[in-house]
Design a protein around this motif. Sequence first.
Motif, PDB file in Angstrom:
ATOM      1  N   VAL A 181       0.900  -1.195   0.069  1.00  0.00           N
ATOM      2  CA  VAL A 181       0.056  -0.094  -0.008  1.00  0.00           C
ATOM      3  C   VAL A 181       0.965   1.221   0.088  1.00  0.00           C
ATOM      4  CG1 VAL A 181      -1.603   1.423   1.385  1.00  0.00           C
ATOM      5  CG2 VAL A 181      -2.165  -1.017   1.164  1.00  0.00           C
ATOM      6  N   GLU A 182       1.947   1.213   0.795  1.00  0.00           N
ATOM      7  CA  GLU A 182       2.771   2.354   1.063  1.00  0.00           C
ATOM      8  C   GLU A 182       3.489   2.640  -0.301  1.00  0.00           C
ATOM      9  OE1 GLU A 182       3.056   4.301   3.673  1.00  0.00           O
ATOM     10  OE2 GLU A 182       1.247   3.258   4.317  1.00  0.00           O
ATOM     11  N   ARG A 183       3.930   1.681  -1.200  1.00  0.00           N
ATOM     12  CA  ARG A 183       4.641   1.897  -2.418  1.00  0.00           C
ATOM     13  C   ARG A 183       3.586   2.415  -3.507  1.00  0.00           C
ATOM     14  NH1 ARG A 183       9.406  -1.141  -3.531  1.00  0.00           N
ATOM     15  NH2 ARG A 183      10.573  -1.165  -1.518  1.00  0.00           N
ATOM     16  N   LEU A 184       2.428   1.783  -3.435  1.00  0.00           N
ATOM     17  CA  LEU A 184       1.376   2.228  -4.398  1.00  0.00           C
ATOM     18  C   LEU A 184       0.931   3.951  -4.146  1.00  0.00           C
ATOM     19  CD1 LEU A 184      -0.652  -0.944  -4.953  1.00  0.00           C
ATOM     20  CD2 LEU A 184       1.167  -0.002  -6.533  1.00  0.00           C
ATOM     21  N   LYS A 185       0.781   3.949  -2.877  1.00  0.00           N
ATOM     22  CA  LYS A 185       0.500   5.363  -2.338  1.00  0.00           C
ATOM     23  C   LYS A 185       1.535   6.464  -2.932  1.00  0.00           C
ATOM     24  CE  LYS A 185      -1.271   6.308   1.668  1.00  0.00           C
ATOM     25  NZ  LYS A 185      -1.202   6.207   3.195  1.00  0.00           N
ATOM     26  N   GLU A 186       2.807   6.158  -2.637  1.00  0.00           N
ATOM     27  CA  GLU A 186       4.014   7.002  -3.018  1.00  0.00           C
ATOM     28  C   GLU A 186       3.710   7.160  -4.652  1.00  0.00           C
ATOM     29  OE1 GLU A 186       7.677   5.005  -2.349  1.00  0.00           O
ATOM     30  OE2 GLU A 186       7.369   5.134  -0.197  1.00  0.00           O
ATOM     31  N   ARG A 187       3.288   6.040  -5.414  1.00  0.00           N
ATOM     32  CA  ARG A 187       2.946   6.484  -7.033  1.00  0.00           C
ATOM     33  C   ARG A 187       1.960   7.446  -7.146  1.00  0.00           C
ATOM     34  NH1 ARG A 187       4.335   0.507  -9.646  1.00  0.00           N
ATOM     35  NH2 ARG A 187       6.495   0.435  -8.633  1.00  0.00           N
ATOM     36  N   ILE A 188       0.768   7.242  -6.480  1.00  0.00           N
ATOM     37  CA  ILE A 188      -0.550   7.830  -6.789  1.00  0.00           C
ATOM     38  C   ILE A 188      -0.092   9.178  -6.145  1.00  0.00           C
ATOM     39  CG2 ILE A 188      -2.828   8.013  -5.961  1.00  0.00           C
ATOM     40  CD1 ILE A 188      -3.145   4.980  -5.655  1.00  0.00           C
ATOM     41  N   LEU A 189       0.226   9.371  -4.759  1.00  0.00           N
ATOM     42  CA  LEU A 189       0.460  10.890  -4.429  1.00  0.00           C
ATOM     43  C   LEU A 189       1.477  11.589  -5.233  1.00  0.00           C
ATOM     44  CD1 LEU A 189       0.027  10.048  -0.593  1.00  0.00           C
ATOM     45  CD2 LEU A 189      -1.632  10.844  -2.066  1.00  0.00           C
ATOM     46  N   GLY A 190       2.420  10.848  -5.479  1.00  0.00           N
ATOM     47  CA  GLY A 190       3.646  11.630  -6.426  1.00  0.00           C
ATOM     48  C   GLY A 190       3.301  11.695  -7.936  1.00  0.00           C
ATOM     49  N   GLY A 191       2.234  11.317  -8.378  1.00  0.00           N
ATOM     50  CA  GLY A 191       1.554  11.479  -9.755  1.00  0.00           C
ATOM     51  C   GLY A 191       2.234  10.526 -10.664  1.00  0.00           C
ATOM     52  N   ASP A 192       2.687   9.648 -10.194  1.00  0.00           N
ATOM     53  CA  ASP A 192       3.257   8.623 -11.394  1.00  0.00           C
ATOM     54  C   ASP A 192       2.378   7.732 -11.740  1.00  0.00           C
ATOM     55  OD1 ASP A 192       6.001   9.023 -10.829  1.00  0.00           O
ATOM     56  OD2 ASP A 192       6.224   7.677  -9.148  1.00  0.00           O
ATOM     57  N   ILE A 193       1.098   7.798 -11.082  1.00  0.00           N
ATOM     58  CA  ILE A 193      -0.082   6.928 -11.710  1.00  0.00           C
ATOM     59  C   ILE A 193      -1.261   8.395 -11.525  1.00  0.00           C
ATOM     60  CG2 ILE A 193      -1.874   5.301 -11.734  1.00  0.00           C
ATOM     61  CD1 ILE A 193       0.328   3.476 -10.175  1.00  0.00           C
ATOM     62  N   GLU A 194      -1.899   8.685 -12.536  1.00  0.00           N
ATOM     63  CA  GLU A 194      -2.527  10.078 -12.371  1.00  0.00           C
ATOM     64  C   GLU A 194      -4.146   9.669 -12.045  1.00  0.00           C
ATOM     65  OE1 GLU A 194      -1.579  12.299 -15.853  1.00  0.00           O
ATOM     66  OE2 GLU A 194       0.315  12.959 -15.213  1.00  0.00           O
ATOM     67  N   PRO A 195      -4.811  10.286 -11.735  1.00  0.00           N
ATOM     68  CA  PRO A 195      -6.183  10.187 -11.581  1.00  0.00           C
ATOM     69  C   PRO A 195      -6.679   9.800 -12.973  1.00  0.00           C
ATOM     70  CG  PRO A 195      -5.550  12.459 -10.308  1.00  0.00           C
ATOM     71  CD  PRO A 195      -4.495  11.917 -11.028  1.00  0.00           C
ATOM     72  N   GLY A 196      -7.614   8.660 -13.031  1.00  0.00           N
ATOM     73  CA  GLY A 196      -8.267   8.050 -14.026  1.00  0.00           C
ATOM     74  C   GLY A 196      -7.537   6.994 -14.867  1.00  0.00           C
ATOM     75  N   GLN A 197      -6.130   7.064 -14.397  1.00  0.00           N
ATOM     76  CA  GLN A 197      -5.349   5.981 -14.843  1.00  0.00           C
ATOM     77  C   GLN A 197      -5.515   4.658 -13.978  1.00  0.00           C
ATOM     78  OE1 GLN A 197      -1.243   7.270 -14.647  1.00  0.00           O
ATOM     79  NE2 GLN A 197      -1.522   7.965 -16.817  1.00  0.00           N
ATOM     80  N   LYS A 198      -5.233   3.713 -14.692  1.00  0.00           N
ATOM     81  CA  LYS A 198      -5.491   2.232 -14.258  1.00  0.00           C
ATOM     82  C   LYS A 198      -4.346   1.735 -13.496  1.00  0.00           C
ATOM     83  CE  LYS A 198      -7.247  -2.368 -15.773  1.00  0.00           C
ATOM     84  NZ  LYS A 198      -7.433  -3.189 -16.858  1.00  0.00           N
ATOM     85  N   LEU A 199      -4.372   1.109 -12.218  1.00  0.00           N
ATOM     86  CA  LEU A 199      -3.520   0.494 -11.680  1.00  0.00           C
ATOM     87  C   LEU A 199      -2.926  -0.730 -12.362  1.00  0.00           C
ATOM     88  CD1 LEU A 199      -4.599   0.100  -7.737  1.00  0.00           C
ATOM     89  CD2 LEU A 199      -3.067   1.741  -8.882  1.00  0.00           C
ATOM     90  N   PRO A 200      -1.699  -1.057 -12.276  1.00  0.00           N
ATOM     91  CA  PRO A 200      -1.187  -2.235 -13.017  1.00  0.00           C
ATOM     92  C   PRO A 200      -1.951  -3.424 -12.654  1.00  0.00           C
ATOM     93  CG  PRO A 200       0.520  -1.255 -12.201  1.00  0.00           C
ATOM     94  CD  PRO A 200      -0.492  -0.398 -11.394  1.00  0.00           C
ATOM     95  N   PRO A 201      -2.185  -4.527 -13.353  1.00  0.00           N
ATOM     96  CA  PRO A 201      -3.010  -5.451 -13.312  1.00  0.00           C
ATOM     97  C   PRO A 201      -2.407  -6.470 -11.942  1.00  0.00           C
ATOM     98  CG  PRO A 201      -2.274  -5.328 -15.697  1.00  0.00           C
ATOM     99  CD  PRO A 201      -1.419  -4.418 -14.878  1.00  0.00           C
ATOM    100  N   GLU A 202      -3.218  -7.119 -11.432  1.00  0.00           N
ATOM    101  CA  GLU A 202      -2.924  -7.956 -10.272  1.00  0.00           C
ATOM    102  C   GLU A 202      -1.669  -8.785 -10.347  1.00  0.00           C
ATOM    103  OE1 GLU A 202      -5.846 -10.384  -8.792  1.00  0.00           O
ATOM    104  OE2 GLU A 202      -7.223  -8.785  -8.079  1.00  0.00           O
ATOM    105  N   SER A 203      -1.471  -9.525 -11.771  1.00  0.00           N
ATOM    106  CA  SER A 203      -0.425 -10.424 -12.061  1.00  0.00           C
ATOM    107  C   SER A 203       0.961  -9.478 -11.950  1.00  0.00           C
ATOM    108  CB  SER A 203      -0.508 -10.863 -13.371  1.00  0.00           C
ATOM    109  OG  SER A 203      -0.915  -9.968 -14.568  1.00  0.00           O
ATOM    110  N   SER A 204       0.756  -8.129 -12.600  1.00  0.00           N
ATOM    111  CA  SER A 204       2.041  -7.538 -12.797  1.00  0.00           C
ATOM    112  C   SER A 204       2.681  -7.050 -11.354  1.00  0.00           C
ATOM    113  CB  SER A 204       1.763  -6.120 -13.790  1.00  0.00           C
ATOM    114  OG  SER A 204       1.303  -6.525 -15.110  1.00  0.00           O
ATOM    115  N   LEU A 205       1.522  -6.450 -10.680  1.00  0.00           N
ATOM    116  CA  LEU A 205       2.200  -6.274  -9.065  1.00  0.00           C
ATOM    117  C   LEU A 205       2.742  -7.528  -8.620  1.00  0.00           C
ATOM    118  CD1 LEU A 205      -0.941  -3.998  -8.173  1.00  0.00           C
ATOM    119  CD2 LEU A 205       1.357  -3.098  -8.850  1.00  0.00           C
ATOM    120  N   MET A 206       2.065  -8.545  -8.517  1.00  0.00           N
ATOM    121  CA  MET A 206       2.627  -9.997  -7.897  1.00  0.00           C
ATOM    122  C   MET A 206       4.120 -10.026  -8.494  1.00  0.00           C
ATOM    123  SD  MET A 206      -0.710 -12.174  -8.525  1.00  0.00           S
ATOM    124  CE  MET A 206       0.382 -13.858  -8.220  1.00  0.00           C
TER     125      MET A 206
END
Length: 245
Positions: free
Chosen positions: A27-52
């Motif tokens: 969660v902390e890693r993904l929050k860093e990307r979201i809050l840092g703008g690496d994944i912008e509003p409206g964009q899709k998170l990487p698929p479960e398999s990719s995160l795994m």
Amino acid sequence: MAEQTREAAQAQELDRDTGRGLAHELVERLKERILGGDIEPGQKLPPESSLMTEFSVSRTVVREAISRLQAAGLVETFQGRGSFVLALPETTTTFSLEASQIRSHRDVLDMLDFRIGLEAEAAGLAAARRTEHQLKAIERALADFRRTSENPSRAVEADFAFHLKIASASGNRFYTELLGSLGPMVIMLPRTRLDASYSLGDATHFTRVALEHENIYDAIARSDPEGARAAVRVHLSNSRHRLKT
């Protein structure tokens, strides 16, 4: 080139020694990307398999992390489409409580009192509002906790997951968000104050705690709000009584 690939993979490895659980670290890693703008509003998170693959974690860990991001209002998940980042509010106030803030025996007792009020009402709402899908999720979390009798090192995270699934079934995201922000430390810290006879490695004690969990689940399954509230109060009050004096 191979060396660069290894370094990139190591950079994504989660810290497995924090005591807060892999889902929390993801969660902390993904929050860093979201809050840092690496994944912008409206964009899709990487698929479960990719995160795994990227973070070397199980599908269960990925799904738990996404559930916590949902509870925090950072993503929204659509069946069959995936999870999308939501627009961030202009000001964000997040409740957080670090393990270092629980310093005394009194603090641990007060935390259990706090949990009784919080989780008893969440369970009551879950009994009244839960869907069949949410009930199945609670049932799976209960089964996962039962299996930790053979692997006590997983008990804290499995115990917390069970309580978090109940909060999610309340239909009120603030219960999930608040409990999720506390993390597995709310389970772990009281156990550091227990007598050795109350270790979850002890079969008798584990059976007693598992039965308390089953009573909570049964009340939610039969849509009995007062029964669910009472079962949570009994479970957490018993945890309080088991603490060292």
